[in-house]
Scaffold this motif. Structure first.
Motif, PDB file in Angstrom:
ATOM      1  N   THR A 123       2.333 -12.096 -67.037  1.00 57.29           N
ATOM      2  CA  THR A 123       3.669 -12.055 -67.631  1.00 57.29           C
ATOM      3  C   THR A 123       4.003 -10.651 -68.113  1.00 57.29           C
ATOM      4  N   LEU A 124       3.032  -9.960 -68.674  1.00 61.27           N
ATOM      5  CA  LEU A 124       3.238  -8.580 -69.108  1.00 61.27           C
ATOM      6  C   LEU A 124       3.544  -7.689 -67.909  1.00 61.27           C
ATOM      7  N   ARG A 128       6.975  -5.530 -67.399  1.00 66.47           N
ATOM      8  CA  ARG A 128       7.026  -4.074 -67.183  1.00 66.47           C
ATOM      9  C   ARG A 128       7.790  -3.735 -65.906  1.00 66.47           C
ATOM     10  N   LEU A 129       7.632  -4.544 -64.860  1.00 67.30           N
ATOM     11  CA  LEU A 129       8.432  -4.326 -63.658  1.00 67.30           C
ATOM     12  C   LEU A 129       9.913  -4.515 -63.954  1.00 67.30           C
ATOM     13  N   GLN A 130      10.217  -5.537 -64.718  1.00 69.14           N
ATOM     14  CA  GLN A 130      11.610  -5.783 -65.088  1.00 69.14           C
ATOM     15  C   GLN A 130      12.145  -4.646 -65.942  1.00 69.14           C
ATOM     16  N   GLU A 131      11.292  -4.098 -66.803  1.00 73.88           N
ATOM     17  CA  GLU A 131      11.712  -2.962 -67.618  1.00 73.88           C
ATOM     18  C   GLU A 131      12.031  -1.751 -66.742  1.00 73.88           C
ATOM     19  N   ASP A 210      -2.051  -0.792 -68.641  1.00 70.66           N
ATOM     20  CA  ASP A 210      -2.072  -1.634 -67.451  1.00 70.66           C
ATOM     21  C   ASP A 210      -1.610  -3.039 -67.837  1.00 70.66           C
ATOM     22  N   GLU A 211      -1.930  -4.020 -67.052  1.00 71.36           N
ATOM     23  CA  GLU A 211      -1.510  -5.390 -67.359  1.00 71.36           C
ATOM     24  C   GLU A 211      -2.605  -6.183 -68.066  1.00 71.36           C
ATOM     25  N   THR A 212      -3.506  -5.488 -68.773  1.00 78.09           N
ATOM     26  CA  THR A 212      -4.578  -6.143 -69.526  1.00 78.09           C
ATOM     27  C   THR A 212      -4.166  -6.274 -70.991  1.00 78.09           C
ATOM     28  N   SER A 213      -4.344  -7.461 -71.544  1.00 71.77           N
ATOM     29  CA  SER A 213      -4.070  -7.716 -72.963  1.00 71.77           C
ATOM     30  C   SER A 213      -5.362  -8.154 -73.647  1.00 71.77           C
TER      31      SER A 213
END
Length: 407
Positions: A123-124, A128-131, A210-213
């Motif tokens: 989802t993150l 970020r792509l949408q941002e 990156d896409e890691t939370s």
């Protein structure tokens, strides 16, 4: 063949005489112990016992001041330790994804901000792509707005000459439309920034470039539950980890409904640790009864009594079973003395009070309830009296055996 040896007659007689004598001595002492102590008249004072300083030390005499107060009946109950629900946090992920690593185990102590688990946050990544798309659209909308603003300025300057009034109005409408588009993209970008800053960055979660939370601990406490595994799929509704602040815990006692009627919030609770022969007993924990449930558990028929206990040292862990004493509303007022100070002499209840540094006098008393190593005295003592606690049994023996050498 071996010739049997005969015991001389004198030896046999001596042995029988010795056995008879020992039986006589045993019967004499048994009869002596069984002799009743003569009853004393209620108005006959018993003599005081005088002891030297060395004898006082040898007998281990200790004095306790007579304290006037209220003694409450204490209700024994089994108790269990539970985490403080008001300081327990169940962690969820902010987005959908897959678990990459888990750094903790149940029962492990953690600090605020300590990483607990990482996951791949799909989802993150989409946010970020949408941002990025929104930023590109915003840049294009701002360029269109700037062009429309310049065209409108030229039309307004030439309005009525080379540019008609209608063209000027059309260019104004185009300018307003581009301004609205810019405002829309700025609002979308603000929403995305808020999600990245507030939704994916919080007291329970952080994220990298990156896409890691990463899920982090919001409090200093203990991991009480782990319900996920590496490579497992995660989503915001799923509970993954539970962290409890164990600086305070709940000590919950279960009592019958009849006993619960004697308990009131605000009463004293004393909780005891289990001990063994190899470990000395630990000091008891004192706390206050916080709540008494108004209804019994349908499954057990018992009423839950809750006390919040400070646990900064971490001695109490959720799941422990303990013994506790709960203060009831059954109380009595009077003088309070240690229970070991009470002695029964000639059928009378007595204590020994100190009348001089080397003198101790038995006085009859009327007792009330005994609770938790303390006895309530209803009459016979006054404020300022010092009673013998440890060693009162030795004084009783000296009183009943006046020829006993106390030195």
């Amino acid at each position: 063949m071996t010739t049997p040896r005969h015991t001389p007659l004198s030896n046999v007689f001596s042995q029988k005489l010795a056995v008879t004598f020992m039986k006589f001595i045993a019967a004499f002492f048994i009869g002596l112990v069984a002799l009743p102590v003569p009853a004393l008249a209620e108005d006959t004072p018993l003599p005081a016992i005088k002891l030297s300083a060395e004898a006082i030390r040898n007998e281990g005499l200790h004095l306790a001041p007579v304290i006037q107060g209220t003694l409450a009946r204490m209700l024994p109950a089994m108790a269990r330790v539970l985490p403080d629900k008001t300081r327990t946090v169940t962690l969820h992920t902010a987005g959908d994804g897959k678990v990459l690593s888990i750094f903790v185990l149940p029962g492990q102590s953690v600090k605020t901000g300590q990483p607990l688990m990482t996951y791949q946050n799909h989802t993150l990544h989409l946010a970020r792509l949408q941002e990025a798309q929104t930023r590109a659209a915003l840049a294009a909308a701002r360029a269109d707005r700037d062009n429309a603003s310049a065209g409108y300025d030229r039309a307004r300057a030439l309005s009525g000459t080379t540019v008609s009034v209608g063209e000027t109005r059309r260019r104004l409408a185009v300018l307003k439309e581009t301004q609205n588009t810019v405002a829309t993209h700025e609002a979308e970008l603000g929403v995305l920034a808020h999600r990245l800053q507030e939704e994916y960055t919080s007291p329970t979660e952080t994220h990298g470039t990156d896409e890691t939370s990463t899920l982090i601990s919001p409090v200093d406490g203990t991991i009480t539950e782990v319900t996920t595994a590496v490579a497992a799929d995660v989503a915001p509704p799923l509970p993954l980890l539970t962290v409890s602040d164990t600086a305070h815990v709940w000590v919950v006692s279960d009592v019958t409904a009849q006993d619960a009627q004697m308990l009131v919030p605000g009463g004293r609770q004393e909780t005891f640790f289990s001990s063994s022969e190899d470990t000395p007993p630990s000091p008891s924990l004192l706390s206050t009864i916080e709540t008494v449930d108004t209804a019994a558990d349908p499954a057990t028929g018992l009423v839950r009594v809750l006390s919040r206990v400070e646990n900064a040292a971490g001695r109490l862990r959720p799941g422990m079973m303990l013994n506790s004493l709960l203060q009831t509303n059954r109380t009595g007022a009077g003088f309070i003395v240690p229970a070991q100070a009470i002695q029964i002499i000639s059928g009378q209840t007595m204590v020994f009070i100190q009348t001089a540094p080397d003198s101790f006098r038995p006085v009859p008393v009327r007792t009330g309830m005994e609770e938790n190593g303390k006895t309530l005295i209803l009459s016979g003592l006054k404020t300022g009296d010092q009673v013998v606690s440890d060693g009162s049994l030795a004084l009783k023996a000296m009183l009943l055996l006046p020829d006993m050498d106390a030195d």
